[in-house]
Structures are given as C-alpha cells and as structure tokens.
Design an enzyme around this catalytic site. Structure first.
Site: not given
Ligand code: NDP
Length: 417
Positions: A78, A258, A274, A371
């Site tokens: 935009e 918005k 996200d 705009h």
């Molecule tokens: P991930 O599943 O990728 O989990 C976070 C990853 O980051 C883990 O693998 C974790 O490692 C790693 N990590 C490394 N350093 C850190 C730290 N300092 N703190 C925390 N984690 C760390 O992502 P999220 O759980 O964040 O989920 C986000 C995703 O989920 C987005 O893509 C979103 O679109 C999607 N999503 C959204 C939904 C919603 O909004 N309703 C529903 C379902 C999915 P380790 O495994 O070792 O802990």
C-alpha cells in the site's frame, strides 16, 4: 480437457505448474512467472508450492523508542504506509520520541470441555490439580523451561451451557509460541480427560492474547502539529475529537484501527511474524468491553497532545518460518532488536505513529492529498508508463480532470506520439 488435480500434492513442481497452467489456459509468458519467482526451499514452507509472490520492502525512519533510534523495515503493497509512519515518527521524535511498556509476555491457550452436568464441580476439581497440570505442560516441552519460560498459571472459566474453558498461561520466551503451546495443551488435555472422565472438545491457543499487552505513548506540544493554515492547538483538538468518534462509533473505529494495523502488519510481515494472529488479537481486544472501539486514544489540554495505544502483540524473533527466512533475520538486524519484547514495543510505536499521521491528515487537508501522489504513481505504472516516462506522466496526471486508468493510458499514448 480439464486438468487432473488428483494427488496434486504428490506431483513434482514441473507437473504442478503445468497442470495449473493448462487448467487456467495460461500463455507461455504467464506460465513463465512461476519460474521467475521460484525458490526451491519454499517447498518446505507451504503445501502445493508454485512460486513466490513478491511484495515491496522499505524502511520507515525517524523512530525514537525509549530513547533508542530505530530503523523500521516494512513489507507492504500500500502506497503511503511507510511515508505516513515516518511522518508520524518525525513529529513524535521532536517531542522526545515514544515511551513503551510491556508488563507481561505470556501466551494463553484453552482446553474446552463440553456437556458438563456440574461445571462448577469440574472447575473445582481442575483447580485443585493445577500444580500437577502445570508440571504436565512443562514436561510436554521441556526446552522452554530450560530457557527460563514455561507454564505459569491455569485459569478455569465457566462459559455457560455446560462448557468450561481451562486457560493455560505460558511464558513462551523469544517465540510467538503457538505450536509450543498447542503441544503443551494437548498433553494437559489428556491429563484432564483422565481426571474428569471427559474428552476435551478442543485444545488450542487463543489469539485473544490479553497476557501479551504492549503500550506505546507519546506527548507532543501542540505547536508541533501545525499543518498549513491549521494552528497546532486546533489540530490537537480535532485529533482528540477524532479519537472520541473512534471510541463511540464502530464504523469509524474499524477504519481508525485499520490505519494502526497498516504499519503493524507491514512490520509483522517484514519480521516473519503471523500477521493473522496479530490482526485477530487486535480486533478482539478492540471489542473487549462488548463494543468495538479504536485501539488508540488521543487527548489534549490545549498545550499537549497525549497519545496512547495498548494492544496485544504476540510476536516472536524465533520460530515459525523466521529461521528459514533470510530477510526476516536481516530485518531484525535493521531493527537492532534481539528480543520479542523489543519487537512488540517497536510495533506498538509504529501503530501509534501511523495513527497520528493519518488523523492529522484526516482532520486537516484530508487523506487524499498525501495519498493521491503515491496512488497516481501506481496508476501510471499500471497504465504502462516506463520509469523514465513517470515524472512527466505524473505531472500531466495531476492536472488531468480525471485520474483513472483510461485517462492515464491516453496521456501515455499522447506523450509517446
Ligand atoms: P515453533 O513451532 O517454530 O517453535 C518455536 C521454536 O523456536 C522451537 O523450535 C524452539 O526450540 C525455538 N527456539 C529457539 N530459541 C528459543 C527461545 N529463546 N525461546 C523460545 N523458543 C526458542 O513456533 P511457535 O511455537 O512460536 O509457533 C509459531 C507458529 O505457529 C507460527 O508460524 C504461526 O503461524 C503458527 N500457528 C499459529 C496459530 C494461531 O495463531 N492460532 C495456530 C497454530 C500455529 P525448542 O523446540 O528447542 O524449544
């Protein structure tokens, strides 16, 4: 013949693009676009991958947040979003910049039980087992606890009609946390199933992220708001009135919000976050008391204009697709941030800057003046103007009685004669 989409996901990229091209009767020039923007590693991110869809990326400037200067990368299609954010930030910078606050950064997930004969008794039973259930949650994703995060609290809410929501609060550290939380919730749901002898209806993160609220504020001497023939105190008063209207009228509130999300979404995309999650949380929060309202408020005492924006910003600097998105990582470097909290604070400041610029324009010269120049550029490009023709076509377009595609094409044709 209609193209065959059976087992489409199992086909190779070449087969998939050929099927889609055949089905949509694409020319070879059109089909070549799949190849032009193709990135092989993106097969790993989404299903049925065809190609990438490029969006422009730029930076908003002039941001000073908690005394720290920040360059803010934005991805948006935009025109005027980046200009408005930079403009709002410039005014606020003259008054010392933004202040931000973030007291808590936890994600909430829910386990929903249904058909309960005595929801109160079930709630009491679950509350009595809360410490054990929090332990189950932590054991489902132990690395989070090792990093200093983990399950913090269990809240039980009676939703009525025999439904109960068990809300799990988790400190998700540097991630947005949706997947981590969902894993924890499913483990806790199993234990609750054993405890209550019922199967949960569902276990899922809530995007109403009320435990990840961020506030950005600014205080501006009204003299900074002077716009053309409009004196600063008058502009401040009109901005405060616009804020009141966004509190009492959902039609205005939706547009007010918005405008705030224009900037926030652009930063969310630029940092691999996200934005659907952020959008749904923002609008749910805007309606938290039953009426949909503007998320920011502006007040003035005639000398100072004070702005505040409080909203949920459940963002991450790791997780999701961030680790495989080089530009999301580059943008963290441009921002100079390493924590999810700092990213959330920056995004709140961006929302407030965007809002100030929009309101100031709206209550003075109107939004179209700023705009239209950028919109006309898009129009000229869409009508086929080359970059070298752009300055002269824009000049003629600005003076044209009508600013539409046909007129622009006519101007280009005349220029080329
Ligand atoms: P991930 O599943 O990728 O989990 C976070 C990853 O980051 C883990 O693998 C974790 O490692 C790693 N990590 C490394 N350093 C850190 C730290 N300092 N703190 C925390 N984690 C760390 O992502 P999220 O759980 O964040 O989920 C986000 C995703 O989920 C987005 O893509 C979103 O679109 C999607 N999503 C959204 C939904 C919603 O909004 N309703 C529903 C379902 C999915 P380790 O495994 O070792 O802990």
């Amino acid at each position: 013949m209609t193209a065959d989409f059976r087992h489409f996901y199992q086909k190779s990229w070449a087969e998939r693009t050929a099927i889609v091209a055949e089905n949509a009767h694409l020319s070879s020039t059109e089909a070549a676009l799949f190849k032009k923007y193709y990135l092989p590693q993106h097969h790993e991110i989404i299903e049925n991958y065809l190609t990438d869809y490029p969006l422009p990326m730029g930076v908003a400037v002039n941001f000073v947040i908690d005394e720290q200067p920040r360059i803010v990368p934005m991805v948006t299609e935009e025109p005027s979003v980046i200009a408005a954010a930079s403009n709002g930030a410039k005014i606020i910078k003259r008054a010392g910049g933004f202040k931000t606050a973030l007291n808590q950064r936890e994600m909430i997930g829910q386990i929903v039980l249904e058909h309960l004969q005595d929801p109160e008794q079930t709630a009491d039973l679950i509350k009595a087992h809360a410490p054990g259930l929090l332990k189950v949650a932590d054991e489902a994703h132990p690395s989070l606890k090792k990093r200093g995060g983990g399950a913090r609290q269990l809240r039980v809410r009676q939703l009525g009609q025999g439904y109960l929501s068990i809300d799990l609060f988790v400190d998700v550290q540097a991630a947005m946390g949706a997947n981590m939380l969902n894993t924890m919730l499913e483990a806790v749901a199993k234990s609750i199933g054993v405890l209550t002898k019922t199967n949960a209806l569902m276990s899922i993160l809530s995007n109403f992220a009320t435990a990840s609220l961020v506030t950005a504020t600014c205080e501006l001497p009204v003299s900074l708001l002077q716009a053309g023939r409009y004196a600063g105190d008058l502009v401040a008063q009109k901005i405060a009135s616009a804020s009141t209207v966004a509190q009492i009228d959902p039609y205005r509130a939706a547009t007010h919000n918005k405008g705030i999300m224009n900037g926030i979404d652009a930063v969310a995309i630029a940092t691999g976050n996200d934005w659907r999650a952020i959008e749904s949380g923002a609008h749910a929060y805007a309606a938290k008391d039953g009426q949909y309202r503007g998320m920011s408020t502006w007040t003035t005492d005639g000398r100072i204009l004070s702005g505040t924006l409080t909203m949920p910003l459940p963002v991450g600097v790791v997780g999701g697709s961030i680790k495989i998105n080089e530009l999301a990582q580059l943008n963290q470097r441009l921002l100079g941030i390493t924590t999810a909290g700092d990213l959330a604070k920056t995004m709140a400041a961006v929302g407030l800057a965007q809002n100030l610029a929009a309101l100031r324009a709206l209550v003075t010269t109107g939004i179209q003046q700023g705009h239209m120049h950028l919109q006309l550029k898009s129009l000229a490009l869409a009508a086929g103007a080359t970059p070298s023709e752009l300055p002269i076509i824009l000049q003629r377009l600005e003076q044209a009685p009508q600013q539409d595609l046909a007129t622009t094409q006519q101007l280009i044709a005349t220029y080329r004669q």
